[in-house]
Design a protein around this motif. Structure first.
Motif, PDB file in Angstrom:
ATOM      1  N   ALA A 226       0.966  22.236 -29.561  1.00 37.62           N
ATOM      2  CA  ALA A 226       0.841  21.677 -30.916  1.00 37.62           C
ATOM      3  C   ALA A 226       1.184  22.749 -31.949  1.00 37.62           C
ATOM      4  O   ALA A 226       1.800  22.467 -32.980  1.00 37.62           O
ATOM      5  CB  ALA A 226      -0.570  21.134 -31.141  1.00 37.62           C
ATOM      6  N   GLN A 227       0.784  23.978 -31.657  1.00 35.12           N
ATOM      7  CA  GLN A 227       1.102  25.073 -32.573  1.00 35.12           C
ATOM      8  C   GLN A 227       2.610  25.337 -32.573  1.00 35.12           C
ATOM      9  O   GLN A 227       3.225  25.507 -33.643  1.00 35.12           O
ATOM     10  CB  GLN A 227       0.336  26.316 -32.138  1.00 35.12           C
ATOM     11  CG  GLN A 227       0.478  27.483 -33.108  1.00 35.12           C
ATOM     12  CD  GLN A 227      -0.080  28.764 -32.503  1.00 35.12           C
ATOM     13  OE1 GLN A 227      -1.142  28.762 -31.888  1.00 35.12           O
ATOM     14  NE2 GLN A 227       0.638  29.847 -32.668  1.00 35.12           N
ATOM     15  N   CYS A 230       4.283  22.649 -34.590  1.00 33.69           N
ATOM     16  CA  CYS A 230       4.110  22.875 -36.029  1.00 33.69           C
ATOM     17  C   CYS A 230       5.026  23.985 -36.521  1.00 33.69           C
ATOM     18  O   CYS A 230       5.619  23.873 -37.596  1.00 33.69           O
ATOM     19  CB  CYS A 230       2.658  23.215 -36.347  1.00 33.69           C
ATOM     20  SG  CYS A 230       1.575  21.788 -36.228  1.00 33.69           S
ATOM     21  N   GLU A 231       5.147  25.049 -35.744  1.00 34.25           N
ATOM     22  CA  GLU A 231       6.003  26.151 -36.171  1.00 34.25           C
ATOM     23  C   GLU A 231       7.465  25.712 -36.224  1.00 34.25           C
ATOM     24  O   GLU A 231       8.193  26.039 -37.167  1.00 34.25           O
ATOM     25  CB  GLU A 231       5.829  27.349 -35.227  1.00 34.25           C
ATOM     26  CG  GLU A 231       4.464  28.015 -35.424  1.00 34.25           C
ATOM     27  CD  GLU A 231       4.130  29.084 -34.376  1.00 34.25           C
ATOM     28  OE1 GLU A 231       4.985  29.375 -33.520  1.00 34.25           O
ATOM     29  OE2 GLU A 231       2.998  29.604 -34.426  1.00 34.25           O
ATOM     30  N   LEU A 233       8.591  22.623 -36.668  1.00 31.86           N
ATOM     31  CA  LEU A 233       8.781  21.674 -37.767  1.00 31.86           C
ATOM     32  C   LEU A 233       8.718  22.395 -39.114  1.00 31.86           C
ATOM     33  O   LEU A 233       9.507  22.109 -40.021  1.00 31.86           O
ATOM     34  CB  LEU A 233       7.727  20.575 -37.705  1.00 31.86           C
ATOM     35  CG  LEU A 233       7.810  19.649 -36.482  1.00 31.86           C
ATOM     36  CD1 LEU A 233       6.590  18.729 -36.439  1.00 31.86           C
ATOM     37  CD2 LEU A 233       9.091  18.830 -36.486  1.00 31.86           C
ATOM     38  N   ALA A 234       7.776  23.329 -39.237  1.00 29.17           N
ATOM     39  CA  ALA A 234       7.635  24.056 -40.503  1.00 29.17           C
ATOM     40  C   ALA A 234       8.910  24.815 -40.828  1.00 29.17           C
ATOM     41  O   ALA A 234       9.307  24.917 -41.986  1.00 29.17           O
ATOM     42  CB  ALA A 234       6.445  25.011 -40.433  1.00 29.17           C
TER      43      ALA A 234
END
Lengths: 455, 455
Positions: A226-227, A230-231, A233-234
């Motif tokens: 999940a991290q 997120c990285e 996508l960010a």
């Protein structure tokens, strides 16, 4: 005059058009959900029946997905132009269903609006056009010949349209396409869309450990997918709101000064958009106006996120996987295939070795711009001007209508985008609505368009 | 000798202990899910009945959450030490339920393992200790006095334990706490946990537009809350795997050289962890070994992500909101309250004005380290050495047992963490299991511990 009789008939039978729309939105034609397969068949049958009742030779044609409704009438004769009406009978899912104030598949009138999934996008537009045809038939001979192509997969990116249109190329021959899957800027502000963004829609899945882990036992030594998600996508936007996929802007056609000028003439919608969406502040790519960002610049959105435990309370899990739905809106001359490649390249460069990932392409549509100097466009301008008492403005829309570029490529025909949805109709969202005064004006406008074109 | 009789009895009645465990795991005591409220009451009653059948004065005490089971026996007399057995009858949710090979609340034996939610964490440990007491009673007088405190909210952070222990301070008076919610490093590698990480668990919600929007109509002009959430979460780690919340490491007690040396003596588990989790590569804070990262360094994990459309296919939505469950594992002298403040500070500094956000604290536990030079610890070392044929190693565990620091603070007593779970028991994950040879050794070890302490 015939046209006046048609307009009078349309006005006198509003409750009839309303009942017809109520019936249509009552069929939950959600194309993306396999449990609605039977409803999709019912939806196609409903459209075919309407066309048969108007005296058209109609047919339900199979595809490898949902069926397509075809119909035609040559009653206006060989000398009259032929209009191919394009529409779709499928709708978006009603999720999140708990946020609807009334059942999504039950027409509910509150004030001047009719609420239901598909009311505006686009069952309301299709019913308005069919009602216009009925009114014209009651008044006399039809001024133009009509053909119909009503598909059931627009909301999932029209995957079968290219092969279908190619296969039925002769039969779909026409002078112009009337695409009723469109909108105007406001109830008193008629507009014609001449540009549409394309779409590329993907599901990105990141895989970490082979199963969910206890976050205390393994937190700090196993990379959390999940991290990583997120990285990744960010990193897809920079601080200026620009998309960072390698080469993303290479094929974007720059806005010509004259087009920027024309778009700058449009009424400023910042306040309207802010108020409708409830945000305190706008956002977007630096250096462009709202109209330019929506219609003429590409974007990348996260449409969905899912990982780990999302229920009530707490669960200390280090999830095995994480998923995102992401989509890009494209402008000429980007293509879904090229942004797919760019996405893969980005992920190959950025994703760490601690996880695995995969990308599935779920939909792709090429962007389109149509000419503004044709006789059919002039007929649309006349119809809108007479109906709304002022000439329309020309806009570029943020959404995608896959079939517009398809009709250019395969039939060699531009589409006239003439529909009467409004920007605040909650398309694709809970409490989708149709503004009824616009519905009635839409019927009149379709009547005027046909007579203007046939004249 | 009495102890030999007790051990023989324990060995002769293994099917009885197994049936007892099967009964207990059959009750779905999921403390975080309100629909299991009645099952929680049934779970508490089951434990109280077991204790009554052993001749203990037992009671189900109310709390504002799930009930607590209390029991005691002073049969060993005033001269004997008193052991307060701590355990919990609640379990983690079984999600994702589709990944279980057998029903989560039905004991299923495959090979040498018994599969069920709670089999290892920690119904199996509690049943082993109760079975040890029964075996000792059959063999003669109990060597120590026992008290029991079995709560139903450990898996949600024991929110009612502080006030409960404070209120029952006198009644819980003891010489040492035997906390059976623990594990050993391997079936042939006995170990004692002397350090536990704390926990701070939060739900972070980011709010964008007031309702879901069409991503074509509004993509590029409204900030996407899922994107903001991803950016905020991505920024919580730097490229060295360190947590970036302001002040996060300020209170972290540095590892002394002698403790680093002791932890370095532990068998290298890298290969075991890699193979169990199925990852190709480990991850974590630079400069620390696996044992140090798990036991002595704090972490931050994403436990769950949810936003927008997550069903089958595609839906072109710009979501109204996005949610993440995040938790930190803490080490001395961090506190849940301080990291909560650090999280809020981080969000205030980083979250853009285009969205709103809120944080809910769902659980908090202070980290704990217990002394290794006490008589009770010596009794545990003796019991493990005799049972496994080799002395235990001392470890610091990555998980959290809220009650350990609580017992230090409120009762002034260290806990002996003696339990027989294994690192690959799939705690908090699908297919949780209990290694049955360890279950039987656990019963024997609890017998030896009691006699060693009573001697």
């Amino acid at each position: 005059m015939t046209i006046d009789q048609a307009l009078q008939y349309a006005q006198a039978h509003r409750s009839r058009w309303l009942d017809r729309l109520g019936e249509f939105v009552g069929i939950p034609t959600v194309s993306t959900a396999s449990e609605h397969a039977n409803d999709m068949v019912r939806g196609a049958q409903w459209v075919a029946n309407q066309l048969s009742q108007l005296g058209f030779a109609s047919e339900i044609a199979r595809t490898s997905g949902h069926p397509v409704v075809l119909a035609e009438s040559t009653a206006a004769g060989k000398g009259a132009p032929t209009v191919l009406v394009y529409g779709h009978y499928d709708v978006q899912p009603p999720d999140p269903i708990g946020e609807w104030r009334s059942p999504p598949f039950e027409a509910t009138i509150r004030g001047e609006d009719l609420f239901a999934r598909g009311a505006s996008d686009m069952k309301g537009q299709l019913v308005a056009q069919l009602s216009a045809v009925e009114a014209m038939q009651k008044a006399g001979p039809l001024p133009v010949n009509f053909k119909y192509l009503v598909e059931g997969e627009e909301e999932v990116g029209s995957p079968n349209m290219p092969s279908f249109v190619q296969a039925h190329h002769e039969r779909l021959h026409c002078d112009v396409v009337l695409n009723v899957d469109s909108m105007i800027l406001g109830p008193a502000l008629p507009s014609i869309v001449y540009g549409l963004r394309g779409l590329a829609y993907f599901e990105l899945r990141v895989f970490g450990p082979s199963h969910d882990l206890h976050s205390g036992q393994f937190g700090g030594v196993i990379q959390n997918p999940a991290q990583v998600l997120c990285e990744l996508l960010a990193g897809m936007h920079d601080s200026q709101g620009r998309v960072t996929l390698p080469g993303f802007y290479d094929k974007v056609r720059p806005l010509e000064p004259e087009e920027r000028e024309a778009l700058a003439q449009l009424p400023n919608r910042d306040e309207e958009v802010r108020s409708f969406t409830g945000v305190s502040q706008m956002w977007g790519e630096k250096g462009f106006t709202l109209a330019e960002r929506i219609g003429a610049r590409p974007t990348l959105e996260i449409n969905g996120l899912l990982s780990g435990f999302t229920g009530e309370g707490s669960k200390t899990v280090l999830p095995a996987k994480a998923m995102a739905k992401i989509s890009m809106r494209l402008v000429p001359d980007q293509t879904p295939e090229e942004v797919h490649e760019q996405l893969l390249k980005y992920l190959k460069e950025r994703a760490p070795n601690t996880v695995k990932w995969e990308v599935t392409s779920l939909a792709g549509t090429t962007p389109a711009v149509v000419r503004r100097n044709t006789p059919a466009m002039q007929a649309a301008v006349t119809a809108l001007t007479q109906t709304f008492g002022r000439p329309p403005v020309f806009t570029r829309e943020g959404g995608s209508v896959p079939v517009v570029s398809l009709m250019q490529t395969l039939l060699g025909r531009d589409s006239i985008l003439l529909g009467f949805g409004l920007p605040n109709d909650n398309l694709h969202a809970p409490n989708e609505k149709l503004h009824l005064p616009n519905f009635y004006r839409g019927i009149e406008c379709y009547i005027r368009f046909a007579y203007a074109l046939g004249a």
